[in-house]
Design a protein around this motif. Structure first.
Motif, PDB file in Angstrom:
ATOM      1  N   VAL A 270      95.349  19.962 -19.991  1.00 33.32           N
ATOM      2  CA  VAL A 270      94.496  20.647 -20.852  1.00 33.32           C
ATOM      3  C   VAL A 270      93.100  19.471 -20.781  1.00 33.32           C
ATOM      4  CG1 VAL A 270      93.394  21.361 -22.921  1.00 33.32           C
ATOM      5  CG2 VAL A 270      95.619  22.212 -22.248  1.00 33.32           C
TER       6      VAL A 270
ATOM      7  N   TRP B  52      93.061  23.466 -17.726  1.00 41.40           N
ATOM      8  CA  TRP B  52      91.774  23.977 -18.729  1.00 41.40           C
ATOM      9  C   TRP B  52      91.095  22.945 -18.969  1.00 41.40           C
ATOM     10  CZ3 TRP B  52      91.138  28.970 -20.494  1.00 41.40           C
ATOM     11  CH2 TRP B  52      92.274  29.795 -20.284  1.00 41.40           C
TER      12      TRP B  52
ATOM     13  N   LEU C 220      96.016  30.696 -22.093  1.00 37.47           N
ATOM     14  CA  LEU C 220      96.007  29.929 -23.446  1.00 37.47           C
ATOM     15  C   LEU C 220      95.595  30.585 -24.384  1.00 37.47           C
ATOM     16  CD1 LEU C 220      95.929  26.649 -24.435  1.00 37.47           C
ATOM     17  CD2 LEU C 220      93.223  26.823 -24.036  1.00 37.47           C
TER      18      LEU C 220
END
Lengths: 243, 318
Positions: free
Chosen positions: A75, A149, A6
């Protein structure tokens, strides 16, 4: 749960971020530290895709951050506010983490409840929980989505020491399985002892990035926080003495 | 937690046939002269219209409370009902209200205008606060224009017609109104139900909802259309019927798991039941003229609202 890199490049958000660039690697815990108003939460919101920057961009695995459910599946974001509007059950709250997947995800919900030590509270209304239990339930909501994430804004603030350590262990386990974990932390000792990388922000800019020892040096603390402090103890069990 | 959908469905199945018998003159299907005509042409369409109007208001109230994360929210906040009322008042003002279709069409045009204005102001990425304020301003503007139209009514008869119509009623409605309101209400409820998962996500706040993939623009569009169709068509055929959208979600919420998505359909059913029963009460009460439905529901709703506020204050003090 295998994370991809990321990255953000030249993030500008009017008055709050002034051109922040960073590359975050999966498989570890990254802490974002800085004094109040440094832009930590703003950076996390940009990385999570919930705040569009005025300039710059966020890349996931080399491509622009997807939008909508495609991004939400990869995410997970836990805001600082801890807002819960309705008195739903803990299981229903954690189940909200499966919304991007459009499935019931019972196995993932059960695993997230177990990971956050909430299985025995699954049917309890959330308004009857203590602050710490509520914080764990909100984190379990993110874990239930099994994102690549996990971005959490001050997830440990409402927790006692025991639950702080337990939660960090759970996040470490997620990182060990390949997820990227990014935490906004005010407690520098927690960042020093539990993070693999640390970003220090001040006045909307990235001051330093590196290992905890590099980024949270006594010199940096004096410059950024304007506090004279020294680290005590051994790596992994350090305490910050001020004065 | 009970199963609210079967529960309210069963109550409705029982209430609709009973409501057909209720009235100033209680109807005996075997004894009353012309019972079939009275049932088919007067009471059945009126009962179905009560069901449609109540269902729309109940579902819209549940969706609004979920969207604003506030148990005091009401469909009127979006300005759709005042917009529809303004349209209807315009039809009286210009003398088109005599036609069975023109009055509701004017009202729907008013609702559509309010929805379009709301969408225009809210824009693509509007937050909930701006959206709500825009709705309140539209409601205020439409209310002011309605008052202006009343004060400038061309004659006393038109003024009386407007004021009476605004009080809300299902008197003298027929199949034409049912054909207009039922499909639009059903479409609106379907749209609001489609917004259910997004409303659930909003339980965690706007930022968390966006992180869960919720598109604020899509959600607002679904709500504008859903509330516009349900409330707009309700006002078009029955006038202003207040408090249903506020009360019903409160009554239903304890019977559900409290997620906004699981409240919409039960609130539609309970809203249908409430308006059906309230309309029966209006018909049965031995008054000189029939009590207006809007007044009856406000008489029930206002004390309920006060009780709600007192309870919230007590909980805040605890």
């Amino acid at each position: 749960m295998s994370g991809r890199r990321l990255a953000c490049a030249g993030l500008i958000v009017g008055g709050r971020l002034h051109g922040v660039s960073a590359i975050l690697e999966p498989g570890g815990i990254t802490a974002i530290c800085g004094p109040n108003g440094a832009g930590k939460s703003t950076l996390l919101q940009c990385l999570a895709g919930v705040l569009a920057p005025d300039a710059g961009g966020v890349l996931l695995d080399g491509a622009p951050l997807p939008s909508g459910r495609a991004r939400a599946r990869r995410v997970g974001y836990l805001p600082q506010t801890g807002e819960i509007a309705w008195d739903i059950s803990v299981a229903a709250l954690v189940g909200l983490g499966r919304l991007p997947h459009r499935d019931r995800g019972e196995a993932q919900i059960a695993a997230a409840l177990a990971a956050c030590d909430l299985a025995h509270l699954a049917d309890r209304p959330v308004f009857s929980l203590s602050g710490g239990e509520r914080a764990r339930a909100l984190l379990a909501r993110v874990l239930a989505g099994a994102p690549e994430w996990i971005l959490a804004d001050e997830p440990l603030a409402a927790l006692d020491l025991g639950h702080q350590v337990a939660l960090l262990e759970r996040l470490r386990a997620a990182a060990d399985r390949g997820a990227g974990v990014v935490l906004v932390l005010h407690d520098l000792a927690l960042a020093m002892n539990h993070a693999d990388r640390v970003l220090v922000l001040d006045q909307g800019g990235l001051v330093v990035e590196g290992t905890p020892e590099e980024a949270l040096s006594e010199e940096t603390i004096r410059t950024v926080w304007e506090v004279r402090a020294c680290w005590l103890g051994e790596p992994g069990g350090r305490a910050l003495a001020t004065g | 937690m009970t199963r609210p959908v079967p529960f309210f469905t069963l109550l409705l199945i029982l209430a609709v046939p009973l409501s057909l018998l209720a009235g100033r003159v209680w109807l005996d299907p075997w004894e009353t002269p012309n019972a079939v005509v009275i049932l088919a042409e007067l009471r059945l369409p009126r009962a179905l219209l009560a069901v449609a109007v109540g269902a729309g208001l109940g579902a819209a109230g549940a969706a609004m409370q979920g969207y604003l994360r506030n148990p005091l929210a009401d469909p009127g906040l979006f300005g759709v009902a005042p917009g529809a009322a303004l349209g209807a008042v315009a039809s009286f003002w210009f003398g088109y209200a005599a036609s069975a279709w023109l009055l509701p069409l004017f009202a729907l045009a008013g609702a559509g205008g309010a929805m379009a204005l709301l969408a225009l102001i809210a824009g693509r990425s509007a937050g909930i606060a701006l959206f709500t304020l825009a709705g309140m301003m539209i409601a205020s503007l439409a209310g002011a224009l309605t008052s202006l139209a009343i004060s400038l009514a061309p004659n006393a008869f038109a003024m009386s017609e407007i004021v009476t119509w605004l009080m809300g009623a299902l008197t003298d409605r027929g199949w034409a109104e049912v054909q207009l309101a039922a499909p639009l209400t059903l479409a609106g409820i379907v749209l609001l139900r489609l917004a259910g998962p997004e409303l659930d996500a909003l339980t965690l706040g706007e930022a968390a909802a966006r992180s869960l993939g919720v598109s604020p623009a899509r959600l607002q569009a679904l709500l504008i259309l859903g509330v516009g169709l349900t409330v707009g068509s309700g006002v078009a055929v029955a006038g202003i019927v207040g408090f249903v959208g506020l009360i019903v979600p409160h009554l239903v919420r304890p019977l559900t798991d409290r997620r906004p998505s699981s409240l919409i359909v039960p609130s539609a059913l309970a809203g249908a039941l409430l308006v059906l029963v309230a309309d029966c009460v209006c018909r049965v009460l031995p008054l000189v003229t029939e009590l207006r439905l809007g007044i009856a529901l406000s008489l029930i709703g206002a004390p309920f609202f006060l009780w709600l506020l007192l309870r919230m204050r007590r909980e805040a003090l605890l």
